[in-house]
Write an enzyme that holds these catalytic residues in place. Structure first.
Site, mmCIF file in Angstrom:
data_model
loop_
_atom_site.group_PDB
_atom_site.id
_atom_site.type_symbol
_atom_site.label_atom_id
_atom_site.label_comp_id
_atom_site.label_asym_id
_atom_site.label_seq_id
_atom_site.Cartn_x
_atom_site.Cartn_y
_atom_site.Cartn_z
ATOM 1 N N ARG A 76 0.855 -1.199 0.000
ATOM 2 C CA ARG A 76 0.000 0.000 0.000
ATOM 3 C C ARG A 76 0.886 1.243 0.000
ATOM 4 N NH1 ARG A 76 -3.653 -0.221 5.136
ATOM 5 N NH2 ARG A 76 -4.923 -1.679 3.976
ATOM 6 N N ARG A 145 -1.346 6.498 9.637
ATOM 7 C CA ARG A 145 -1.489 5.970 8.265
ATOM 8 C C ARG A 145 -1.641 7.100 7.246
ATOM 9 N NH1 ARG A 145 -3.771 0.622 8.451
ATOM 10 N NH2 ARG A 145 -2.959 -0.404 10.294
ATOM 11 N N LYS A 209 -3.336 1.163 15.092
ATOM 12 C CA LYS A 209 -3.318 2.045 13.922
ATOM 13 C C LYS A 209 -3.895 3.421 14.276
ATOM 14 C CE LYS A 209 -5.921 -0.793 11.493
ATOM 15 N NZ LYS A 209 -6.861 -1.399 10.529
ATOM 16 N N LYS A 211 -5.434 7.160 12.395
ATOM 17 C CA LYS A 211 -5.863 7.728 11.112
ATOM 18 C C LYS A 211 -6.286 9.183 11.238
ATOM 19 C CE LYS A 211 -7.282 3.249 9.411
ATOM 20 N NZ LYS A 211 -8.375 2.417 8.853
ATOM 21 N N CYS A 432 -15.546 -3.002 0.418
ATOM 22 C CA CYS A 432 -14.138 -3.283 0.746
ATOM 23 C C CYS A 432 -13.642 -4.440 -0.116
ATOM 24 C CB CYS A 432 -14.007 -3.626 2.222
ATOM 25 S SG CYS A 432 -14.687 -5.253 2.596
ATOM 26 N N CYS A 438 -8.383 -10.863 1.596
ATOM 27 C CA CYS A 438 -8.418 -10.420 2.987
ATOM 28 C C CYS A 438 -8.597 -11.615 3.929
ATOM 29 C CB CYS A 438 -9.558 -9.421 3.203
ATOM 30 S SG CYS A 438 -9.623 -8.924 4.931
ATOM 31 N N CYS A 477 -16.751 -8.030 6.688
ATOM 32 C CA CYS A 477 -16.688 -8.306 8.131
ATOM 33 C C CYS A 477 -16.889 -6.981 8.859
ATOM 34 C CB CYS A 477 -15.349 -8.958 8.499
ATOM 35 S SG CYS A 477 -14.002 -7.807 8.773
ATOM 36 N N CYS A 481 -13.891 -1.510 6.732
ATOM 37 C CA CYS A 481 -12.964 -0.850 5.804
ATOM 38 C C CYS A 481 -13.655 0.040 4.769
ATOM 39 C CB CYS A 481 -12.093 -1.886 5.116
ATOM 40 S SG CYS A 481 -11.090 -2.815 6.294
HETATM 41 FE FE1 SRM Z 1 -9.039 -1.934 6.583
HETATM 42 C C1 SRM Z 1 -7.711 -4.562 8.208
HETATM 43 C C2 SRM Z 1 -8.362 -3.344 3.620
HETATM 44 C C3 SRM Z 1 -9.667 1.021 5.073
HETATM 45 C C4 SRM Z 1 -10.588 -0.831 9.416
HETATM 46 N N1 SRM Z 1 -8.125 -3.636 6.018
HETATM 47 C C5 SRM Z 1 -7.606 -4.580 6.857
HETATM 48 C C6 SRM Z 1 -6.806 -5.615 6.068
HETATM 49 C C7 SRM Z 1 -5.402 -5.141 5.966
HETATM 50 C C8 SRM Z 1 -6.894 -7.062 6.595
HETATM 51 C C9 SRM Z 1 -5.799 -7.465 7.542
HETATM 52 O O1 SRM Z 1 -5.637 -6.874 8.619
HETATM 53 O O2 SRM Z 1 -5.104 -8.428 7.212
HETATM 54 C C10 SRM Z 1 -7.536 -5.506 4.700
HETATM 55 C C11 SRM Z 1 -6.727 -5.916 3.489
HETATM 56 C C12 SRM Z 1 -7.630 -6.426 2.402
HETATM 57 C C13 SRM Z 1 -6.934 -6.570 1.104
HETATM 58 O O3 SRM Z 1 -6.760 -7.719 0.665
HETATM 59 O O4 SRM Z 1 -6.572 -5.565 0.502
HETATM 60 C C14 SRM Z 1 -8.024 -4.073 4.753
HETATM 61 N N2 SRM Z 1 -8.898 -1.259 4.705
HETATM 62 C C15 SRM Z 1 -8.699 -2.024 3.599
HETATM 63 C C16 SRM Z 1 -8.929 -1.232 2.333
HETATM 64 C C17 SRM Z 1 -8.009 -1.636 1.198
HETATM 65 C C18 SRM Z 1 -10.403 -1.361 1.916
HETATM 66 C C19 SRM Z 1 -10.715 -0.886 0.518
HETATM 67 O O5 SRM Z 1 -11.345 -1.688 -0.187
HETATM 68 O O6 SRM Z 1 -10.399 0.225 0.145
HETATM 69 C C20 SRM Z 1 -8.705 0.189 2.876
HETATM 70 C C21 SRM Z 1 -7.266 0.623 2.819
HETATM 71 C C22 SRM Z 1 -7.101 1.991 3.399
HETATM 72 C C23 SRM Z 1 -5.732 2.574 3.237
HETATM 73 O O7 SRM Z 1 -5.384 2.900 2.109
HETATM 74 O O8 SRM Z 1 -5.049 2.761 4.236
HETATM 75 C C24 SRM Z 1 -9.108 0.004 4.335
HETATM 76 N N3 SRM Z 1 -9.883 -0.181 7.163
HETATM 77 C C25 SRM Z 1 -10.159 0.870 6.353
HETATM 78 C C26 SRM Z 1 -11.086 1.755 6.986
HETATM 79 C C27 SRM Z 1 -11.691 3.007 6.371
HETATM 80 C C28 SRM Z 1 -10.861 4.237 6.626
HETATM 81 O O9 SRM Z 1 -9.800 4.167 7.232
HETATM 82 O O10 SRM Z 1 -11.320 5.306 6.229
HETATM 83 C C29 SRM Z 1 -11.367 1.214 8.222
HETATM 84 C C30 SRM Z 1 -12.395 1.771 9.238
HETATM 85 C C31 SRM Z 1 -11.920 2.996 9.930
HETATM 86 C C32 SRM Z 1 -11.180 2.633 11.163
HETATM 87 O O11 SRM Z 1 -10.000 2.364 11.073
HETATM 88 O O12 SRM Z 1 -11.819 2.560 12.227
HETATM 89 C C33 SRM Z 1 -10.594 0.004 8.335
HETATM 90 N N4 SRM Z 1 -9.087 -2.569 8.494
HETATM 91 C C34 SRM Z 1 -9.830 -2.009 9.504
HETATM 92 C C35 SRM Z 1 -9.714 -2.833 10.680
HETATM 93 C C36 SRM Z 1 -10.374 -2.568 12.064
HETATM 94 C C37 SRM Z 1 -9.535 -1.672 12.895
HETATM 95 C C38 SRM Z 1 -10.022 -1.577 14.307
HETATM 96 O O13 SRM Z 1 -10.184 -0.470 14.821
HETATM 97 O O14 SRM Z 1 -10.245 -2.632 14.924
HETATM 98 C C39 SRM Z 1 -8.892 -3.921 10.327
HETATM 99 C C40 SRM Z 1 -8.480 -5.104 11.231
HETATM 100 C C41 SRM Z 1 -7.422 -4.747 12.200
HETATM 101 O O15 SRM Z 1 -6.795 -3.699 12.157
HETATM 102 O O16 SRM Z 1 -7.224 -5.596 13.082
HETATM 103 C C42 SRM Z 1 -8.530 -3.726 8.954
HETATM 104 FE FE1 SF4 Z 2 -11.292 -7.422 5.127
HETATM 105 FE FE2 SF4 Z 2 -13.208 -6.913 6.842
HETATM 106 FE FE3 SF4 Z 2 -11.694 -4.930 5.932
HETATM 107 FE FE4 SF4 Z 2 -13.428 -6.034 4.345
HETATM 108 S S1 SF4 Z 2 -13.925 -4.925 6.232
HETATM 109 S S2 SF4 Z 2 -11.283 -5.616 3.827
HETATM 110 S S3 SF4 Z 2 -13.417 -8.133 4.992
HETATM 111 S S4 SF4 Z 2 -10.991 -6.579 7.175
#
Ligand code: SRM
Ligand code: SF4
Length: 559
Positions: A76, A145, A209, A211, A432, A438, A477, A481
């Site tokens: 990324r 991030r 993390k 943000k 997402c 994922c 899930c 995201c």
């Molecule tokens: Fe996310 C984890 C994809 C934005 C909350 N996110 C993941 C992972 C890396 C799975 C992992 O931990 O192994 C996913 C990878 C999937 C893949 O194969 O690409 C993933 N997140 C994404 C992306 C690519 C979704 C998309 O389709 O665009 C976004 C990448 C953002 C970036 O460029 O940095 C993405 N993730 C977000 C957002 C939205 C935002 O930030 O505006 C959130 C919700 C906001 C927040 O953080 O509260 C988000 N992602 C999570 C979480 C839950 C965090 C938490 O507070 O518990 C996880 C799981 C974790 O961190 O344990 C996670």
């Molecule tokens: Fe993976 Fe859940 Fe984030 Fe979708 S919302 S990319 S399933 S961690």
């Protein structure tokens, strides 16, 4: 005095023992027996912007053949505010073709991800990024991030000035370790490790993390309150006065764990533009560093620290550290959250085109050759490329004399047609990644959402609601995201083919939705929506959005 921490989580120990995020990554990379890297290093490479993944579609087949999982890495980029030059787009196009699945994936945080990069290709990929002046430092891991900023250059005379804060904040909060340069770019180890001393992150980084987003009213297109720090630019008489600062947003929850919940950030005050804004941001981060929960990662985000100690306490602690008081928040208005599509003129007289990208996947499909179009446009060298937090692309900085040439390419490869012909709900939707990459996905998202939307379009048509700009989001899930908890309608995966249906978020991102029905399959989703839309068409107030209607008629009644 910082909060005392007991029972540190495993990741905390990995971070402090990592020698500045180096761990044994170099050794892991050399191990040719496996496509994976060592377990501790899997946590550390996140800080360098990459995740180890495997193809979940092929797990069973590989297991039957007694083969290890088909491992690969997702990388990324760090792109504050989501901006690439034409040359950088060309480099990205080539790198994606050479080392990844070829799909250039625009994320919900205005950056690019490449998937499917095998272990031996990580270094060449990072080196190719570096040659294009791009890096992936700190785009994952327990650290600040990618910083978001409203990308639409037509929205404000001050766009460039406000936008520059995304870059300043990103730099301010970068880690000091040179591990990235040593491991991936083969740079010499520093003789004097003192240069790496990191007063911000120390050797423990953040509990989780972190943000940050900037929104430029009237459009909340960065979903500013879903971030740990949300900054709302306050502009008066064409002057950037400063930023309202909100803290403690986050979207994630865990099914069945009521201690976890999505939360919108709480506004704690206003800081004047310049040094004071940056200082306030820095100290909000240090308070979370010192007081965030380091034993339970499920409760480690800033939102839980704010709720544990109270927003007032948090503000006072920040003020103690900055040495100045935040001023009362200043007035502003949000009226929208989506991207406005098509050609528009920016405030300097240049033009830009906002194209719809389904789920942020830049690739060629039978409807449009988007990837080829963007490549051809980049070859002209006459544009820049901006990514939106709604996973779309803006072809920007087009001089009036170049507009017709760019437009012809957009038409030739059917980008214009695809954008114009997509329905309102499609253009306001996000899903997402979820399966197959994922590891946390419980259900499909980006591979399923387009087909479900087609059926929802049919239902809306039935009730003459096709023009409604309802914000619909889907995740595989509850990690959130695609920021589903802030949508008017959300589908949150619970199991293969099953989703919780959430309703009642508002259009501008200032009210969360609530669970309406649990664990629905597709027929049940469509039955529920059919009756909701029927009711909406009949009983809505004048100009009432679907989110407000659902909140008023079903969510509040249920509460
Ligand atoms: Fe996310 C984890 C994809 C934005 C909350 N996110 C993941 C992972 C890396 C799975 C992992 O931990 O192994 C996913 C990878 C999937 C893949 O194969 O690409 C993933 N997140 C994404 C992306 C690519 C979704 C998309 O389709 O665009 C976004 C990448 C953002 C970036 O460029 O940095 C993405 N993730 C977000 C957002 C939205 C935002 O930030 O505006 C959130 C919700 C906001 C927040 O953080 O509260 C988000 N992602 C999570 C979480 C839950 C965090 C938490 O507070 O518990 C996880 C799981 C974790 O961190 O344990 C996670
Ligand atoms: Fe993976 Fe859940 Fe984030 Fe979708 S919302 S990319 S399933 S961690």
């Amino acid at each position: 005095m910082a909060a005392e921490q007991h029972n540190l989580s495993g990741i905390e120990k990995i971070k402090t023992a990592s020698d500045g995020l180096r761990g044994e990554i170099k050794e892991s990379l050399k191990d040719e027996i496996t496509g994976a890297i060592r377990e501790d290093d899997q946590a550390l490479v996140k800080f360098h912007g990459m995740y180890q993944q495997d193809d979940r579609d092929r797990r069973e087949e590989r297991a039957a053949k007694k083969l290890e999982r088909l491992y690969s890495f997702m990388i990324r980029l760090r792109l504050p505010g989501g901006l690439l030059t034409a040359d950088q787009w060309l480099a990205m196009h080539d790198i994606a073709g050479e080392h990844s699945t070829g799909v250039i994936k625009i994320t919900t945080r205005q950056t690019i991800q490449l998937h499917g990069i095998i272990k031996s290709a990580i270094k060449p990929t990072i080196q190719a990024f570096n040659a294009a002046k791009l890096d992936s430092i700190a785009t994952c891991g327990d650290i600040n991030r990618n910083v978001l900023c409203s990308p639409n250059p037509g929205q404000s005379e001050l766009h460039e000035e406000i936008y520059s804060y995304a870059d300043q904040i990103s730099r301010l909060l970068m880690p000091k370790t040179k591990a990235y340069y040593e491991i991936w770019l083969d740079e010499e180890q520093l003789a004097d490790k003192k240069e790496e001393e990191d007063p911000l992150y120390q050797d423990r980084y953040l509990p989780r993390k972190f943000k940050i987003a900037i929104a430029i009213p009237p459009n909340n297109d960065t979903d500013v309150f879903t971030n740990d720090i949300g900054l709302v630019a306050v502009v008066n008489n064409n002057k950037l006065e400063g930023f309202n600062i909100a803290i403690g947003g986050g979207m994630s929850s865990t099914h069945g764990n009521s201690a976890t919940y999505p939360r919108l950030a709480t506004t704690i005050g206003f800081a004047p533009a310049g040094e004071k804004t940056l200082k306030a941001i820095y100290e909000i981060v240090t308070v979370q560093r010192d007081y965030g929960n380091r034993s339970d990662r499920k409760l480690a985000r800033l939102k839980y620290t704010v709720d544990k100690y109270g927003a007032d306490w948090y503000k006072q602690e920040v003020e103690k550290r900055t040495g100045f008081a935040l001023e009362p928040a200043r007035p502003y208005t949000f009226t929208a959250r989506g991207d406005e599509y098509g050609w528009q003129e920016d405030k300097t007289g240049n033009w830009f085109y906002v194209a719809y990208v389904e789920n942020g996947r830049v690739t060629d499909t039978k409807e449009q050759a988007l990837k080829t179009a963007l490549f051809e446009i980049a070859k002209t060298g006459k544009t820049r490329f901006r990514f939106t937090a709604n996973q779309n692309i803006i072809i920007s900085d087009v001089q009036p004399a170049d507009k017709s040439g760019v437009d012809a390419l957009l038409q030739q490869f059917h980008v214009t047609q695809a954008t114009e012909q997509s329905s309102s709900i499609r253009k306001n939707s996000i899903a997402c990644v979820a399966l197959p990459t994922c590891p946390l996905a419980l259900a499909e998202a980006q591979r399923y959402m387009p087909a479900l939307l087609e059926k929802i379009e049919g239902l809306l048509g039935k009730y003459n609601l096709s023009h409604e700009n309802i914000i619909i989001r889907m995740t595989g899930c509850p990690n959130g995201c695609a920021r589903p908890a802030a949508a008017e309608i959300a589908f949150i995966g619970t199991a293969p083919g099953h989703y919780n249906l959430q309703l009642g978020g508002d259009r501008i991102g200032t009210r969360l939705n609530s669970t309406y029905r649990e664990n629905l399959d597709e027929p049940a989703i469509l039955t529920e929506l059919d009756s909701l839309f029927k009711n909406y068409a009949k009983n809505r107030d004048k100009n009432e959005t679907f989110g407000d209607f659902a909140y008023r008629t079903v969510i509040v009644r249920k509460e």
